[in-house]
Design an enzyme around this catalytic site. Structure first.
Site, PDB file in Angstrom:
ATOM      1  N   GLY A 137       0.785  -1.228   0.000  1.00 37.81           N
ATOM      2  CA  GLY A 137       0.000   0.000   0.000  1.00 37.81           C
ATOM      3  C   GLY A 137       0.817   1.278   0.000  1.00 37.81           C
ATOM      4  N   SER A 138       2.060   1.223  -0.480  1.00 39.96           N
ATOM      5  CA  SER A 138       2.858   2.469  -0.512  1.00 39.96           C
ATOM      6  C   SER A 138       2.266   3.472  -1.491  1.00 39.96           C
ATOM      7  CB  SER A 138       4.318   2.165  -0.857  1.00 39.96           C
ATOM      8  OG  SER A 138       4.444   1.777  -2.203  1.00 39.96           O
ATOM      9  N   ASN A 139       1.638   2.999  -2.562  1.00 44.75           N
ATOM     10  CA  ASN A 139       0.958   3.930  -3.476  1.00 44.75           C
ATOM     11  C   ASN A 139      -0.263   4.537  -2.790  1.00 44.75           C
ATOM     12  OD1 ASN A 139       2.064   4.180  -6.370  1.00 44.75           O
ATOM     13  ND2 ASN A 139       2.309   2.029  -5.916  1.00 44.75           N
ATOM     14  N   ARG A 147     -15.348 -14.363 -10.907  1.00 44.00           N
ATOM     15  CA  ARG A 147     -14.768 -13.019 -10.806  1.00 44.00           C
ATOM     16  C   ARG A 147     -15.869 -11.959 -10.822  1.00 44.00           C
ATOM     17  NH1 ARG A 147      -9.329 -12.805 -11.512  1.00 44.00           N
ATOM     18  NH2 ARG A 147      -8.299 -14.609 -12.472  1.00 44.00           N
ATOM     19  N   MET A 190      -3.777  -7.053  -7.160  1.00 46.81           N
ATOM     20  CA  MET A 190      -3.287  -8.139  -8.011  1.00 46.81           C
ATOM     21  C   MET A 190      -4.415  -9.043  -8.484  1.00 46.81           C
ATOM     22  SD  MET A 190      -0.375  -7.012  -7.968  1.00 46.81           S
ATOM     23  CE  MET A 190       0.717  -8.134  -8.787  1.00 46.81           C
ATOM     24  N   ARG A 191      -5.491  -8.447  -8.939  1.00 50.73           N
ATOM     25  CA  ARG A 191      -6.613  -9.235  -9.463  1.00 50.73           C
ATOM     26  C   ARG A 191      -7.005  -8.691 -10.826  1.00 50.73           C
ATOM     27  NH1 ARG A 191      -8.581 -13.760  -8.092  1.00 50.73           N
ATOM     28  NH2 ARG A 191     -10.767 -13.214  -8.299  1.00 50.73           N
ATOM     29  N   ILE A 192      -7.406  -9.597 -11.714  1.00 48.06           N
ATOM     30  CA  ILE A 192      -7.958  -9.156 -12.993  1.00 48.06           C
ATOM     31  C   ILE A 192      -9.408  -8.751 -12.730  1.00 48.06           C
ATOM     32  CG2 ILE A 192      -8.568  -9.861 -15.339  1.00 48.06           C
ATOM     33  CD1 ILE A 192      -5.598  -9.838 -14.943  1.00 48.06           C
ATOM     34  N   ASN A 241      -5.129   2.540 -13.046  1.00 46.91           N
ATOM     35  CA  ASN A 241      -4.184   1.597 -12.465  1.00 46.91           C
ATOM     36  C   ASN A 241      -2.774   2.160 -12.608  1.00 46.91           C
ATOM     37  OD1 ASN A 241      -3.233  -1.011 -11.450  1.00 46.91           O
ATOM     38  ND2 ASN A 241      -2.529  -1.411 -13.533  1.00 46.91           N
ATOM     39  N   ASP A 282      -3.399  -4.554 -18.286  1.00 51.11           N
ATOM     40  CA  ASP A 282      -2.530  -3.375 -18.380  1.00 51.11           C
ATOM     41  C   ASP A 282      -2.557  -2.787 -19.793  1.00 51.11           C
ATOM     42  OD1 ASP A 282      -0.279  -5.320 -16.392  1.00 51.11           O
ATOM     43  OD2 ASP A 282      -1.717  -3.824 -15.704  1.00 51.11           O
ATOM     44  N   GLU A 305       6.315   6.121  -9.108  1.00 48.63           N
ATOM     45  CA  GLU A 305       4.894   5.762  -9.032  1.00 48.63           C
ATOM     46  C   GLU A 305       4.179   6.683  -8.040  1.00 48.63           C
ATOM     47  OE1 GLU A 305       4.054   1.553  -8.476  1.00 48.63           O
ATOM     48  OE2 GLU A 305       6.066   1.090  -9.186  1.00 48.63           O
TER      49      GLU A 305
HETATM   50  C1  GRF Z   1       3.587  -1.262  -7.271  1.00 45.39           C
HETATM   51  O1  GRF Z   1       4.891  -1.336  -7.826  1.00 45.39           O
HETATM   52  C2  GRF Z   1       2.567  -1.292  -8.376  1.00 45.39           C
HETATM   53  O2  GRF Z   1       3.008  -0.626  -9.538  1.00 45.39           O
HETATM   54  C3  GRF Z   1       2.463  -2.759  -8.632  1.00 45.39           C
HETATM   55  O3  GRF Z   1       2.501  -3.368  -7.357  1.00 45.39           O
HETATM   56  C4  GRF Z   1       3.240  -2.522  -6.487  1.00 45.39           C
HETATM   57  C5  GRF Z   1       2.333  -2.211  -5.335  1.00 45.39           C
HETATM   58  O4  GRF Z   1       3.062  -1.551  -4.380  1.00 45.39           O
HETATM   59  N1  GRF Z   1       1.227  -3.089  -9.321  1.00 45.39           N
HETATM   60  P1  GRF Z   1       2.269  -0.896  -3.141  1.00 45.39           P
HETATM   61  O5  GRF Z   1       1.343  -1.972  -2.603  1.00 45.39           O
HETATM   62  O6  GRF Z   1       1.535   0.287  -3.657  1.00 45.39           O
HETATM   63  O7  GRF Z   1       3.385  -0.545  -2.195  1.00 45.39           O
END
Ligand code: GRF
Length: 223
Positions: A13-15, A66, A91-93, A108, A146, A175
């Site tokens: 969850g750093s983003n 899904r 990480m899901r489609i 995304n 993507d 990012e």
């Molecule tokens: C990021 O590099 C994102 O681009 C990729 O998974 C990573 C998730 O990182 N899809 P975080 O969970 O946001 O730290």
């Protein structure tokens, strides 16, 4: 009025944290109404809780299809008043169920210069391929992997002999810059889409001068 967003995560969850921080510092005119994770142990859930943001865990294993998972997610997002869905390490489609509920409002962040290296471990793919310029992309989500229209990208040079993890860290920093920027442009309603072209309306920064581009390894004297 702050743009009500939902953030989908699966891990650290750093983003998500970059969005929380930009909102807290007053740079991002958005309000995170709900964080949804498909993993109960995602550290991003702790980040959300610390920030007082509502969370919901939807375990994909609890749904046989899904589409059912997405329908449950849509109900939760709509109930929270979400207008834009941000996939940040989710990480899901996803299926058309989510896209139909939020047309042209699902984005995304992907750690590669799309269309290069879609899918998992994009950073590792870039290292293995030996590219000299890697990077990250924010794009609208479509039903492909993507493959949606690109909104913004950051180019990150690969240093000689750099390993995957070192590159991932430098890409991640970028990012954390472009994802909040794109959410802000959505908050300002400054993105228009025409086919695969995403146009930023009323750009405030002049286009990068045509002589400025990223060349890696750098040109040497005389060239
Ligand atoms: C990021 O590099 C994102 O681009 C990729 O998974 C990573 C998730 O990182 N899809 P975080 O969970 O946001 O730290």
């Amino acid at each position: 009025m702050a743009l009500p967003i939902g953030v989908l995560i699966s891990g650290s969850g750093s983003n998500l944290q970059s969005l929380i921080d930009k909102i807290a510092e007053g740079s991002l005119d958005a309000s995170i109404k709900l964080v949804v994770s498909n993993k109960a142990d995602a550290y991003g859930l702790e980040r959300a809780a610390k920030a007082g943001i509502a969370t919901r865990v939807l375990k994909h294993g609890d749904y046989s299809r899904r589409e059912e998972f997405d329908a449950e997610m849509v109900d939760a997002l709509k109930a929270a008043g979400v207008k834009v869905v941000v996939m940040a390490g989710f990480m899901r489609i996803i299926t058309s169920v989510l896209l139909k509920a939020f047309p042209e409002r699902v984005i995304n962040i992907h750690p590669a210069l799309l269309p290069s290296f879609p899918g998992v471990d994009a950073q590792g793919q870039a290292c293995t391929h030996g590219v000299k310029i890697a990077g990250c992309s924010v794009h609208f989500v479509d039903e492909g992997m993507d493959s949606g229209a690109v909104i913004q990208q950051a180019a990150v040079p690969v240093f000689s002999g750099e390993d995957r993890d070192a590159l991932q860290k430098r890409i991640l920093k970028m990012e954390h810059r472009i994802l909040p920027q794109v959410v802000q442009w959505l908050s300002q309603d400054r993105l228009s889409i025409s086919g695969r072209q995403v146009i930023l309306k009323k750009a405030t920064v002049d286009q990068i001068h045509p002589d400025n581009c990223l060349i890696n390894p750098p040109l040497e004297a005389g060239f």
